[in-house]
Every structure is written in C-alpha cells, then in structure tokens.
Design an enzyme around this catalytic site. Structure first.
Site, mmCIF file in Angstrom:
data_model
loop_
_atom_site.group_PDB
_atom_site.id
_atom_site.type_symbol
_atom_site.label_atom_id
_atom_site.label_comp_id
_atom_site.label_asym_id
_atom_site.label_seq_id
_atom_site.Cartn_x
_atom_site.Cartn_y
_atom_site.Cartn_z
ATOM 1 C CD GLU A 141 52.777 1.557 30.263
ATOM 2 O OE1 GLU A 141 52.519 2.046 29.387
ATOM 3 O OE2 GLU A 141 54.267 0.941 30.551
ATOM 4 C CG PHE A 151 67.160 5.885 30.008
ATOM 5 C CD1 PHE A 151 66.618 6.283 28.990
ATOM 6 C CD2 PHE A 151 66.592 4.475 30.454
ATOM 7 C CE1 PHE A 151 65.780 5.461 28.093
ATOM 8 C CE2 PHE A 151 65.898 3.904 29.660
ATOM 9 C CZ PHE A 151 65.428 4.327 28.309
ATOM 10 C CD GLN A 152 62.611 4.321 30.323
ATOM 11 O OE1 GLN A 152 62.594 3.080 31.190
ATOM 12 N NE2 GLN A 152 62.058 3.734 29.164
ATOM 13 C CE LYS A 158 66.357 -2.073 38.372
ATOM 14 N NZ LYS A 158 66.819 -2.108 37.210
ATOM 15 C CG MET A 213 29.432 14.100 22.053
ATOM 16 S SD MET A 213 28.078 13.717 23.130
ATOM 17 C CE MET A 213 26.967 14.468 22.296
HETATM 18 C C1 LIG Z 1 40.514 10.889 24.768
HETATM 19 C C2 LIG Z 1 39.507 12.010 24.376
HETATM 20 N N1 LIG Z 1 39.533 12.492 23.365
HETATM 21 C C3 LIG Z 1 38.511 13.550 22.946
HETATM 22 C C4 LIG Z 1 37.270 13.712 23.541
HETATM 23 C C5 LIG Z 1 36.341 14.531 23.030
HETATM 24 N N2 LIG Z 1 35.377 13.773 22.322
HETATM 25 C C6 LIG Z 1 33.864 13.621 23.134
HETATM 26 S S1 LIG Z 1 33.002 12.556 22.502
HETATM 27 C C7 LIG Z 1 34.050 12.571 20.955
HETATM 28 C C8 LIG Z 1 33.316 11.370 19.934
HETATM 29 C C9 LIG Z 1 33.312 10.065 20.387
HETATM 30 O O1 LIG Z 1 33.153 9.403 19.166
HETATM 31 P P1 LIG Z 1 32.769 7.642 19.215
HETATM 32 O O2 LIG Z 1 33.492 6.946 20.245
HETATM 33 O O3 LIG Z 1 32.873 6.904 17.779
HETATM 34 O O4 LIG Z 1 31.364 7.657 20.087
HETATM 35 P P2 LIG Z 1 30.106 8.361 19.270
HETATM 36 O O5 LIG Z 1 29.859 9.665 19.644
HETATM 37 O O6 LIG Z 1 30.153 8.166 17.870
HETATM 38 O O7 LIG Z 1 28.950 7.621 19.571
HETATM 39 C C10 LIG Z 1 35.181 12.825 21.200
HETATM 40 C C11 LIG Z 1 36.048 12.910 20.031
HETATM 41 C C12 LIG Z 1 37.144 12.772 24.569
HETATM 42 N N3 LIG Z 1 36.139 12.796 25.298
HETATM 43 N N4 LIG Z 1 38.116 12.043 25.109
#
Ligand SMILES: Cc1ncc(C[n+]2csc(CCOP(=O)(O)OP(=O)(O)O)c2C)c(N)n1
Lengths: 565, 160
Positions: A50, A112-113, A162, A476
């Site tokens: 979802e 439930f749910q 529902k 990042m």
């Molecule tokens: C849902 C979620 N969890 C954690 C983060 C924290 N976060 C920001 S950038 C990142 C790394 C992203 O890695 P990737 O998609 O491999 O991209 P890259 O930076 O390697 O280009 C994380 C864990 C986030 N922004 N969103």
C-alpha cells in the site's frame, strides 16, 4: 436521487471526478468497494504494497496535476499507506486515499484489523472524512477532491466502515460543495501587489526564488516573464526544479544543502528576493538568520500559515502563485520603459558562474560516474521526459547536475525524503503520461524498499526505466559518516545485495548491467524503445561523494566544495 | 515577551474537532493554558475558547495554523481590556469545626462565592470570576486545607 449501496456511490462519485485509475490493494474491509470497481470501467492497478499505492497516486498527481487515488483495506492496509500519505503531505501533492474500516458497531472495540486511521493521519492530511451513513458518501467524496486539489493541495483520507459501504440509500450527487471553514484566498491584495512591484523596480540585485508552489499552480509562464523583464537570475528549491527552465540563461539552479554553488552564492548577494510558493525549509535556506539577512524578502504563498513561519519577511502576499505573478507582471510591464540586457548585477552573476565552472574543472567532479550518468540521461531523454528520483546521493547529484526544462517533469520526495518513493511514483507518472518516457533514478538502498512494484510494471505494461546507481551502500549516510564521524561506517555498507539484473528478469522485466558510459548509453537507448520495464544497474564507486554541500545547521555561505572544505 | 492571549473561535460541532485542534497544538509545540468548548445558538457550531501563552509572533502563527483547520470557521482575538473573562471553580475544603465554618462563610461572602455542598467534615464552594480572583480565593482557602479543586478554564466574550 438514485438508490444504490455505499460502495457503488464511492465509484459513481469517483467517475464524476473524472477518475480513470486507482492504485490499491483489496482486503476484508473494502471488498464492497472493489466489487463495485470490478465492472466500473475505472482501471484498477493492483499494487504489491500500500505504501507504493500511495506513492503511485502521488506520482500520478505530480505528473498530471490531477488528483491521484489510492485504496487500502482497514488495519495494516491503512497503516501501510501512512508513509505515502505523509510524503504527499510534506510536498503538497493532491491525493485521495480511500480506506475500508470495520463495521460501525465494531468501531472502538479493537476489532480484527481495526485501526484508528483518522487519528493516525490527522497530522499528515489536509482533512479526513468518515461517513457514518451511506448517503453522506457522495458529498464527502466530492469534498475530499475539492479540498485535496484547491488552495495548497494535499492528501485527504476517506475512511468508510464496511457496513456503510453495503448500506442502501437514496444518493444525491452534488455538483458543487461549499465548506464554510475553507475558503482559500486566490486573488492577492492589490496593495500588496503594488508594493511588490515597487520593491522589485527599486532593487539593484533582484533574485527570483521559485518553489513547489510555482509547479502546483502552473505559474511557470508569468514566473519566467517576470525574470526576463527584470533580467533577474532565478534560483529554486529542490522541489521547485522545473519552475523555471534550467537551460535558460538566467537559471542558476536550486539553493540549499545540495544546491548549486552559483545559486547559493548569488542568493546571498541579492537585495530583493521574490520568493514564490516556497516554505523557507531549513534544507533550502540553511540557518534561518544567515539567509539573505540584508534583502527585502517578498513572499507569495496561498497558505497564510507559511508566511512568517520560519523567517520574517518584509512583504507577505497571500494568493495563488499564478494569479499573483500575472498581476505583478502586468504592473511591472506597464512601468518598465526600457529593458536592460546588461547590468553590474548580471555581470556579477556571470563572474560567479565562471568561477564555479573553473573550480569544477579543477576538482574533477564532472568526471565522476554519477555525474556523467546523470548528464547522459538528460542528453538522451527528450525535454518532456520525466525523471523521478529516490532519496540519497544520487538524488543530490541529480539536483545539481540534471537540468529540468519542462514543468512537471521532475518528481522527487523533498519534504519527507522518502526512500522507495521514486520507483512507484515513476509508475504513477507513466500511467498519467503513457507517451512520455519516465525514468526513476535510484540508489540500490532505496530501490530495495519498493522494488516489488516491478510486478506491477510487468503486469500492467508500464515500461518505466530504473537506473540504479549501485554503490552497495546507503551512500548518503555513508558520506555523512565519512565527513562527520571519521569514517566509522556503522550499518551503511550492504553485506549482501541482490543481482539487480536477475532480480528484474525474475519479475519478467529487462535487466541490464552497464559498467561504462558507452554501455549505459546503449542500454538506455534500448530501454527507451522497450515495451517492458527496464532496470539498468550501474556499479558506482561508493566514495563518489556529492559536493557542494552545506552542512546541517550551517548558513549557505559555509558551503563545502569538497572533502577539504 | 510572553503573555496570555485569549482566542475565541467558532468551530464545527462534530466529532474530532477538539482532537484536531489539540493535536495541532501539540505537534507544533504551542503552549496552551486552557481550552473550553460549548455550543452556541447557531445549530451545528460550537465556541472554543483557547488561552495560550506566548509572544506575539507565536500567537500569530498559532492563529494561522488554527485558521488552516477546515473545521475552524472564525477566530477572534480577545483583548483583556475589551472583554469579559470568567472561570468557574469548585473547591472542597476541610470544615470540621464551627469556627472554620464561620470563617469560611465570611470569605465566601467577600468573594461572592456560594456554598453548594456541605459534608460532615467538608464544605464545597463555588466561585466564578476572572482567573486571578479565583487564584486569590484559593490561596486564602489553603490554610483550611483543600481537599479537591475543579476549575473549568476560561471562557470569554467581547464587551459591548
Ligand atoms: C525510508 C527512509 N529510511 C531512511 C532514510 C535515511 N536515508 C537518507 S539517504 C539514505 C541512503 C540512501 O541510499 P541509496 O538509496 O542507496 O542512495 P545513495 O545515497 O547510495 O545514492 C538513507 C538511509 C530515508 N531518507 N528514508
């Protein structure tokens, strides 16, 4: 007046809103709605999660300007929507989420749910509805679309028990709804417009700053015309990319944490900043008090609560960006007798640009694979092609190096920064614009979060292109640990990653690995012609870091150009 | 400078409105002193009287955020000098001997309160007034030993 059950009224109301597609997953509490959907003629896209359904609706809305619709059952179906709804809320994207709820008599009994999705989403929606009688459904859905798409757009949730879906009633479908507590101000105050014109005319170093609001209100044309009339350089926010064609001579790109060096430097030198549809987010402005301290700031926004929220401004104007800019443009035009094509300000802008170009040559950032891939995508993608991104370094590289030239062709999660958003959003965009190529620029970390939507692409014949910048790391975060935590890499390097080529193939999509720029070009051209979705996996050195970079909590002037400052 | 502001708001009278407002206050970190809600003469509407502590710009932002809520129809900022501000308190105090009861009656009269319940060892007093009057009254009653206090929070209306 027509007699029908609540679920049929939902579908009829959607048709009256010209909804042609919904994204979702059925379950116990929304079975009646899915039954009514079955023979409705509305395309029902069966998602695999979802969260992705909400992102698809969001991507659909961002690409088309229309309201996107997603559906889920009660309980876990509804809670799975939450990240998607919050993402749409932070970026003011108009979606309507329709959830099933347990029958009225069971509400509050921990059935439930059963989950209190109204309580959960109150802080991340523009409004919520819970019709308790079937005859409320037509006007509630009408209001939901009206609220989602007008004023400052945003998500609206409609939670339907529902037994209300099953209840028969005489339905009246209103053509118009009025909501006494909701009257967005569209037309600006004429006096404020006049003051803005005076400020802009007396400015020596004007800058235009466009945000998501320019895109949302389709204010691109008057925005551009004002820039050209004043010969003022233009900067944007991250989500405001595309507010102004980035190949235009006056375009400097986005400001902020990973804005371009020229935009960040020039914006600090302005004496008059025309800010349109921005919210002075810390990611854009850096430290609030160090942001344009000496400039007269004009702030146009349709949401009065944005004005003065983070930064005091000199001239607030509440109104729709397009309507307001058109009025400012007309007044400016009548007052400007001679247009200047040269000024000390423009020469200063050119000087800064030249310096930035020289530095880029020296530091070799243009030779990074990440940068070359992004520039290659721009070169191969037609101007109307859409680029969505995930969240991470690849997104920031694109922020700096990808030039958005047409409105609504740049889709990225900015406010919430949701990894896993880009891929489903690109699917939604492709559904809205089937004739335009749509690309998701992904990191391997983000792609793993919603990669199961490949099944949706294949099943529904939605040939988006996923380009994975595969650095086998949460890049990042790794970069921050490199800079701020002395290379103590704590839970950022993936010990195991899937073979994305075979992963794509296992879903019935095309998978290609590209080690070089030449291989990438070939793969991408192939993907542009492909009738099934394509995943292009590009191995990237995890040490390719993204600069320039304004560290969190710093002012824009404390920009870092590389690891050594 | 931090001070108290009174916001008199007209809201839709339907479930969840108080929740939406208080949820917003919590999320945005506004410091609310009291909220009272009651119906008004127009059907379907209620009046919510909010007392908030903060500086001018905080309150301005709060008003905007409140106005943004779709169920909020109208907001009026009441100035203390141009409005009537009242609160009601019920105070249960120790009153076991004759002397205490007599003293209490005296104070009740001075503060124009009312004795609304008498127990074997206690008396319950009702008093209305501006919050500082109630504060003063409570201070005096402390020496008798206060068992329980219920205050309604402020409600207010513009003068004239
Ligand atoms: C849902 C979620 N969890 C954690 C983060 C924290 N976060 C920001 S950038 C990142 C790394 C992203 O890695 P990737 O998609 O491999 O991209 P890259 O930076 O390697 O280009 C994380 C864990 C986030 N922004 N969103």
């Amino acid at each position: 007046m027509v007699e029908m059950i609540g679920a049929e009224a939902v579908i009829e109301a959607l048709k009256r809103e010209n909804v042609s597609v919904v994204f979702g997953i059925p379950g116990g509490a929304n079975l009646p709605i899915y039954d009514a959907l079955y023979s409705s003629g509305i395309r029902s896209i069966l998602c695999r999660h979802e969260q992705s359904a909400a992102h698809m609706a969001d991507g659909y809305a961002r690409a088309s300007g229309k309201v996107g619709v997603c559906m889920a059952t009660s309980g876990p179906g509804a809670t799975n929507l939450v990240t998607g709804i919050a993402t749409a809320y932070m970026d003011s994207s108009p979606i309507v989420a329709i959830t099933g709820q347990v029958p009225r008599a069971m509400i509050g009994k921990d059935a439930f749910q059963e989950v209190d999705i109204i309580g959960i989403t109150t802080a991340i929606t523009k409004y919520t509805f819970q019709p308790m009688r079937a005859e409320e459904i037509p006007s509630d859905i009408k209001k939901a679309f009206y609220i989602a798409s007008t004023g400052r757009p945003g998500p609206v949730l409609v939670d339907i028990p529902k037994d209300v879906q099953q209840e028969k009633a005489n339905m009246i479908f209103p053509d118009k709804v009025t909501i006494r507590g909701y009257r967005p101000v569209v037309t600006p105050h004429p006096l404020q417009v006049e003051k803005a014109v005076d400020l802009l005319l007396s400015a020596e170093r004007p800058v235009l700053w466009g945000g998501g609001g320019v895109n949302l209100s389709n204010a691109h044309e008057p925005f551009r015309k004002i820039a050209e009339l004043l010969m003022a350089p233009v900067v944007t926010t991250l989500i405001g990319k595309g507010a102004f064609p980035e190949n235009h001579p006056l375009a400097l790109g986005p400001i902020g944490m990973h804005g371009t060096a020229e935009a960040n430097r020039i914006v600090l030198e302005t004496d008059c900043l025309l800010s349109v549809g921005v919210r002075f987010s810390d990611r854009s402005t850096g430290r609030f008090d160090a942001f344009c301290p000496d400039a007269k700031i004009i702030h146009i926004d349709i949401d009065p609560s944005e004005i003065g929220k983070n930064k005091r401004v000199h001239l607030p104007i509440v109104g729709d960006a397009k309507v307001t800019l058109e009025q400012i443009y007309e007044r400016l035009k009548s007052k400007i007798v001679e247009q200047r094509n040269d000024s000390p300000w423009l020469r200063r802008v050119e000087e800064v640009r030249e310096e930035v170009r020289r530095n880029a040559k020296l530091d070799g950032s243009n030779r990074l694979m990440s940068v070359q891939i992004i520039k290659k995508i721009r070169q191969l993608l037609p101007p109307e092609g859409i680029l969505a991104t995930e969240v991470g370094k690849h997104q920031m590289f694109a922020e700096i190096h990808y030039k958005v030239v047409r409105p609504r062709t740049w889709i990225t999660s900015t406010g919430l920064g949701t990894m896993g958003f880009g891929f489903p959003a690109s699917i939604g965009a492709k559904v809205a614009k089937p004739d335009v190529p749509v690309v998701d620029l992904a990191g391997d970390g983000s792609f793993c979060m919603t990669e199961n939507s490949l099944a949706v692409c294949v099943e529904e014949g939605i040939p988006v292109i996923v380009v994975i910048m595969d650095n086998r790391s949460l890049g990042m975060v790794e970069q921050w640990q490199r800079i701020f935590y002395n290379r103590r890499y704590s839970s950022v390097k993936f010990g195991s990653t899937p073979d994305f080529v075979r992963l794509a193939e296992s879903y019935g999509a095309v998978g290609i690995r590209a080690h070089t720029l030449e291989e990438f070009e070939k793969a991408f051209n192939h993907a542009l012609l492909s009738e099934v979705a394509t995943v292009i996996d590009v191995p990237i050195d995890p040490e390719e870091d993204v600069y320039p970079f304004v560290p969190p909590g710093a002012g824009l002037k404390d920009i870092l150009y590389g690891p050594n400052g | 400078m931090s001070e108290s502001y009174i916001l008199s708001t007209i809201v839709e009278n339907k479930p969840g409105v108080l929740f939406k407002a208080s949820n917003m206050f919590r999320r945005r970190g506004f410091n609310i002193e009291s909220i009272t809600v009651g119906p008004i003469e127009q059907p379907g509407l209620s009046k919510m009287t909010i007392v908030v502590n903060g500086d001018e710009s905080t309150v301005e932002q709060l008003v905007k955020q409140l106005a943004k809520l779709i169920d909020v129809i109208k907001i009026v900022r009441l100035e203390a000098k141009n409005s009537v501000v009242r609160e009601l308190a019920l105070i249960k105090v120790n009153a076991s001997d004759q002397k205490a009861r007599a003293d209490l009656m005296n104070y009740v009269q001075i503060f124009r309160g009312k004795v609304v319940d008498v127990g074997e060892e206690t008396m319950t007093i009702e008093v209305t007034g501006a919050p500082d009057k109630i504060d003063a009254f409570i201070k005096i009653l402390t020496s008798f030993g206060i068992r329980d206090i219920s205050r309604t929070g402020i409600t207010a209306i513009a003068r004239g």
